[in-house]
Design an enzyme around this catalytic site. Sequence first.
Site, PDB file in Angstrom:
ATOM      1  CE  LYS A 112      -4.119  -2.267   1.620  1.00 52.07           C
ATOM      2  NZ  LYS A 112      -3.711  -3.652   1.953  1.00 52.07           N
TER       3      LYS A 112
HETATM    4  C1  LIG Z   1      -4.415  -4.704   1.448  1.00 53.18           C
HETATM    5  C2  LIG Z   1      -3.647  -5.953   1.309  1.00 53.18           C
HETATM    6  C3  LIG Z   1      -4.069  -6.973   0.439  1.00 53.18           C
HETATM    7  C4  LIG Z   1      -5.352  -6.876  -0.340  1.00 53.18           C
HETATM    8  O1  LIG Z   1      -5.313  -5.877  -1.331  1.00 53.18           O
HETATM    9  P1  LIG Z   1      -6.673  -5.367  -1.979  1.00 53.18           P
HETATM   10  O2  LIG Z   1      -6.285  -4.230  -2.853  1.00 53.18           O
HETATM   11  O3  LIG Z   1      -7.561  -4.970  -0.839  1.00 53.18           O
HETATM   12  O4  LIG Z   1      -7.233  -6.510  -2.738  1.00 53.18           O
HETATM   13  C5  LIG Z   1      -3.246  -8.064   0.289  1.00 53.18           C
HETATM   14  N1  LIG Z   1      -2.105  -8.203   1.007  1.00 53.18           N
HETATM   15  C6  LIG Z   1      -1.683  -7.253   1.856  1.00 53.18           C
HETATM   16  C7  LIG Z   1      -0.419  -7.464   2.612  1.00 53.18           C
HETATM   17  C8  LIG Z   1      -2.425  -6.089   2.031  1.00 53.18           C
HETATM   18  O5  LIG Z   1      -1.990  -5.148   2.874  1.00 53.18           O
END
Ligand SMILES: *Cc1c(COP(=O)(O)O)cnc(C)c1O
Length: 495
Positions: A112
Site C-alpha cells: 500500500k
Molecule cells: C491490502 C492488502 C491486500 C489486499 O489488497 P486489496 O487491494 O484490498 O485486494 C493483500 N495483502 C496485503 C499485505 C495487504 O496489505
Amino acid sequence: MNYVSTRNNSVKVSAAYAIAHGISAEGGLYVPESIPALTADDFAALSKLDYKGKAEFILKKYLTDFTDAEITHCVNGAYTGSFDDEKPAAIAQLGDKINILELWHGPTCAFKDLALQLLPYLLTTSTKKVADGKKTVILVATSGDTGKAALEGFKDVDGTEIIVFYPSEGVSPMQKLQMDSQKGNNVHVCAIKGNFDDAQSGVKAIFTDNETKATLAQNGMEFSSANSINWGRLVPQIIYYISAYCDMLAKGDDLSNGFNIVVPTGNFGNILAAYYAKEMGVPVNKLVCASNANKVLTDFINTGVYDRNRNFYTTISPSMDILISSNLERMLYILADGDDKYIADIQSQLANDGKFTVKESILNKLQTLFYGACCDDNGTLKTIKDTFDKYGYLCDTHTAVAVNAYEQYVADTNDNRPVVIASTASPYKFAKSVISALTDQIPNSEFDTVDALSGLTNTAVPTPIAELKTATARFKDIYEKQDMYKAVCKCLDIK
Ligand SMILES: *Cc1c(COP(=O)(O)O)cnc(C)c1O
C-alpha cells in the site's frame, strides 16, 4: 479524461474532483470514462524510463487536468528516498517462470506504500484545484496495512487531518504497534470493537451523511478517503504492473504468449489495477484472484453469486479478511458496459440482503478474465514452508495465499506461461505466523520472533520493523462500532 460514477454516469467530474472527494455523492465510485491504450511506441518509450519516469508517463494519461509540473512534483515527492534502492517494485525470480513482484520495500513494508506515498501529493494538488481552501479530513478504515501506510503518507501534510479506524482484534500485533505508535501532529488512530467490514461500513456511513458533511463544512473541513475506493489510490497501482512487464522484457522472458498475474485479494483494488494494466495493452492472459478462507470472491467468480452472508474468519492473512470487496463495483460497472442502473440495483441488493447474482453475460466475461482460487490457513502455512524449501524464498502469509492459488491454477489448467505474483507484504510484518510455518520453536515476544526468523532463514529484518522495537504506543482508545462518529468529533475537536 473525465470520471463517471458507477451508480449514475451522468455525474461526470475531473480527476482532481474525483480524487479530492473520494466517492460520488450517491455512493458510487468514480471510474475513468475510457481506458487509455498504450501503443508499441509508448511501451518502447516506457522501457527506457526509471520507475519515476514510468509513473509520470502513466499518470499523464489519467490525470489530464494536472499540469506536467504538478505530476513531476507529485512523483518526485512520493518516490524519492522512500523505497529501498529507489526501486519500489523489484522482481525476485523463482525458477524460470515465477516472478515475485516485491511491493514491500517502502516505509511500512506493505504494497500500500506504493499508492499511499503518492496519494497525499495527488490529493493536496487536487484540493487546491477544487476544494476552495478547506482542510481535508482523511477517514480510513483499515484491516491493518492501509492504516499505517496512510498515516505515514499523510503525517504532517499541511491542510490535512487523518483518522484511522481499525478492528481491535483484527490486526497483527506488529500492525497494531505500527499504528498506535504513529508520529505526527495531524494523525488520529482509533480501534473499534468489530471487524474490518464494520469499520469500512462505518466510515462509508459517516462519509455519505449529509448532516455530518454540513457540520464539517461549518468548521472549514471536508472529508476525503485514502481507501482504495479513491481513484487516487488505484492509479498508482497500475504503474507497477506496467513496470513489471517492462522488467520481464528487459531480462529476456519469452512473453510472446502473454503472462499471468496472481494477486492476493481483499478489496479487489490491487487486482483491479492489474486489469487496467491489461486493458492498457500489457499482454496479460489470466488474472488469478487469490483469497484466504474468506473466499467470497472465489465463489463469486465460480458461480456469479456474491454472498456475504457467511462466517467471517480471522485468518493469518488479516489484510484479506474482507467480505465486501468495494472495488468489485468498478469491475462490474465495466463488465456491464456502463449500465449504471444495473450497478445501483445490485449494490442496493448487497446493502439490503448481503447478496446479489450477476447476469449470465457478465459471469461469462468475468470467467474469461479471472480465475478464482482460495486456501485456508493450513494451506498458507504449507505454502510458506514449501516455497522456502524449494526456492530458499521466504514469503509472507498474503503472498503465500497467492502462490498457493497459482499452484492450483497450474494444476487445473496446465497453463505454464510466465507469471507475476504480487508479493504484498514483508514476511517480518507477520513474523509469528511465518515462523510457525517453519519451526515449532516460537519465541514469546514479537521482536524475539523477528530476530529468530532472521536467524532461521538468513534474511534481513527491514529497517522500519527493526525500528519499532523502541517505539511506544500513543493511541489507546477503543470505541464501540456505533460510536465512530463520536470518535471523529473528538479527534477533530468539533461538537
Ligand atoms: C491490502 C492488502 C491486500 C489486499 O489488497 P486489496 O487491494 O484490498 O485486494 C493483500 N495483502 C496485503 C499485505 C495487504 O496489505
